[in-house]
Design a protein around this motif. Structure first.
Motif, mmCIF file in Angstrom:
data_model
loop_
_atom_site.group_PDB
_atom_site.id
_atom_site.type_symbol
_atom_site.label_atom_id
_atom_site.label_comp_id
_atom_site.label_asym_id
_atom_site.label_seq_id
_atom_site.Cartn_x
_atom_site.Cartn_y
_atom_site.Cartn_z
ATOM 1 N N PRO A 40 0.813 -1.232 0.000
ATOM 2 C CA PRO A 40 0.000 0.000 0.000
ATOM 3 C C PRO A 40 0.838 1.270 0.000
ATOM 4 O O PRO A 40 0.492 2.253 -0.670
ATOM 5 C CB PRO A 40 -0.820 -0.129 1.295
ATOM 6 C CG PRO A 40 -0.873 -1.589 1.577
ATOM 7 C CD PRO A 40 0.444 -2.119 1.123
ATOM 8 N N LEU A 54 -5.360 -2.123 -2.133
ATOM 9 C CA LEU A 54 -4.323 -2.854 -1.407
ATOM 10 C C LEU A 54 -4.448 -2.656 0.097
ATOM 11 O O LEU A 54 -4.218 -3.589 0.880
ATOM 12 C CB LEU A 54 -2.942 -2.402 -1.892
ATOM 13 C CG LEU A 54 -2.591 -2.798 -3.331
ATOM 14 C CD1 LEU A 54 -1.312 -2.116 -3.767
ATOM 15 C CD2 LEU A 54 -2.474 -4.311 -3.447
ATOM 16 N N SER A 58 -5.080 -5.567 2.940
ATOM 17 C CA SER A 58 -4.222 -5.793 4.103
ATOM 18 C C SER A 58 -5.036 -5.897 5.388
ATOM 19 O O SER A 58 -4.738 -6.714 6.261
ATOM 20 C CB SER A 58 -3.190 -4.666 4.222
ATOM 21 O OG SER A 58 -3.820 -3.427 4.515
#
Length: 363
Positions: A40, A54, A58
């Motif tokens: 990220p 992203l 996560s």
């Protein structure tokens, strides 16, 4: 998030109270965690449109690992074994939540579907929860054991909050109107409400025991209505007193904040004082006033947890039971729903404020 991949992820204990063993992520998942932590940030620098997706991945990955690692830890263990989330989980989720928030703010610049990519973690986590992926987590295990009691205390917690908020609004609304018309009255009323806020919640609950007990003894009919020194009556009284300040303060500010020119225009149209208040001043002041009610509602979620100490019930039952027995899982069983309830109330009331603001803007 990078640090979290190298910290213990699960605490495995033979039962709720015994000491246990800290378990880390396996090497493949540790390497995946390093990548999920770095991507990220790199995307935010080189491919900013991919950063929200992203970041969302996560956060969902951390939640997924919580379920999978606790399940793997309990494999072959006795029935009373508990697999708790350790420091790595909480640090990862904190870092991922901050990353999601930052990516969401960046995504707002592009608009459209891009701004919602940072929220993709939510359906993924909900789907995992509904399919029982977190069933091995110790907090969920405690919930299964305490299911009936949990629903009872959750309803009691919500009932205390809504009752106190309703009483504070009923008392604070006319006081706000009165105080908004006189500087001396507003100073006195806000000073008294602010003074109550300086008293710790536990101390205020204790101070109410003696007068309410004496009142119930002096008027036997009140005891039949549930008024006594312990239980719901002192808890509801204390919570109502605590909620008065944000309701009063925002009400006074909102009513005084209506532009004098608007009121003069209403007077010029031939409106009476009552008509100006109900048709002009109150509708314009309502969004700011609702902000105070929202603040009071969020604050009451925490105060209601302390009410368990005088027998009023609520989610504080699990928090204080966990503190007395040294069981962190029980504490989380009370604390996590209370935090989620505060967030939910804040979101709902913010939505009401925004809706009123848009309607007034179109008007």
């Amino acid at each position: 998030m990078l640090a979290a991949t190298f910290l213990p992820w699960v605490l495995l204990r033979p039962n709720r109270l015994a000491a246990g063993e800290f378990l880390r992520l396996p090497l493949p998942e540790m390497l995946l965690g390093v990548a999920a932590a770095l991507l990220p940030a790199l995307a935010g620098r080189f491919f900013p449109r991919a950063a929200p997706l992203l970041a969302s991945f996560s956060l969902a990955l951390g939640a997924w690992w919580l379920g999978s690692r606790t399940g793997a830890a309990l494999s072959g263990q006795a029935e009373f074994a508990r697999a708790s989330a350790s420091s790595g989980v909480w640090l990862w989720l904190l870092g991922a939540a901050i990353t999601v928030y930052g990516a969401g703010l960046a995504g707002q610049r592009w608009g459209g579907a891009q701004r919602w990519l940072a929220w993709l973690w939510l359906p993924m986590v909900l789907a995992a929860a509904l399919t029982g992926h977190f069933a091995s987590w110790s907090v969920v295990a405690e919930y299964r054991v305490q299911h009936d009691r949990f629903l009872q205390e959750l309803w009691q917690h919500l009932r205390l909050i809504l009752s106190a908020l309703g009483l504070a609004t009923l008392i604070g609304a006319p006081l706000s109107v009165w105080a908004s018309r006189s500087a001396r009255v507003s100073g006195t009323v806000l000073g008294l409400a602010g003074g109550i806020q300086t008293v710790p919640s536990l101390a205020l609950l204790g101070l109410l025991i003696a007068p309410l007990s004496a009142l119930a003894n002096a008027v036997p009919g009140l005891r039949s209505l549930g008024v006594s020194g312990i239980g719901v009556a002192p808890a509801l009284t204390a919570m109502t007193l605590y909620a008065l300040l944000p309701v009063l303060r925002n009400g006074v500010v909102a009513l005084r904040g209506v532009l004098p020119g608007v009121l003069d225009a209403a007077r010029g149209m031939g409106m009476t004082d009552n008509q100006r208040f109900w048709r002009v001043q109150l509708p314009l002041a309502l969004p700011v006033w609702l902000s105070g009610i929202r603040q009071a509602a969020v604050m009451l979620v925490g105060v209601a947890s302390v009410a368990q100490l005088i027998g009023a019930g609520g989610l504080g039952y699990f928090i204080f039971s966990g503190l007395q027995s040294g069981a962190a899982d029980l504490i989380l069983l009370g604390a996590l729903p209370a935090a989620l309830l505060a967030i939910l109330l804040d979101i709902v009331l913010r939505g009401v404020e925004a809706l009123l603001g848009r309607q007034l803007g179109r008007a």
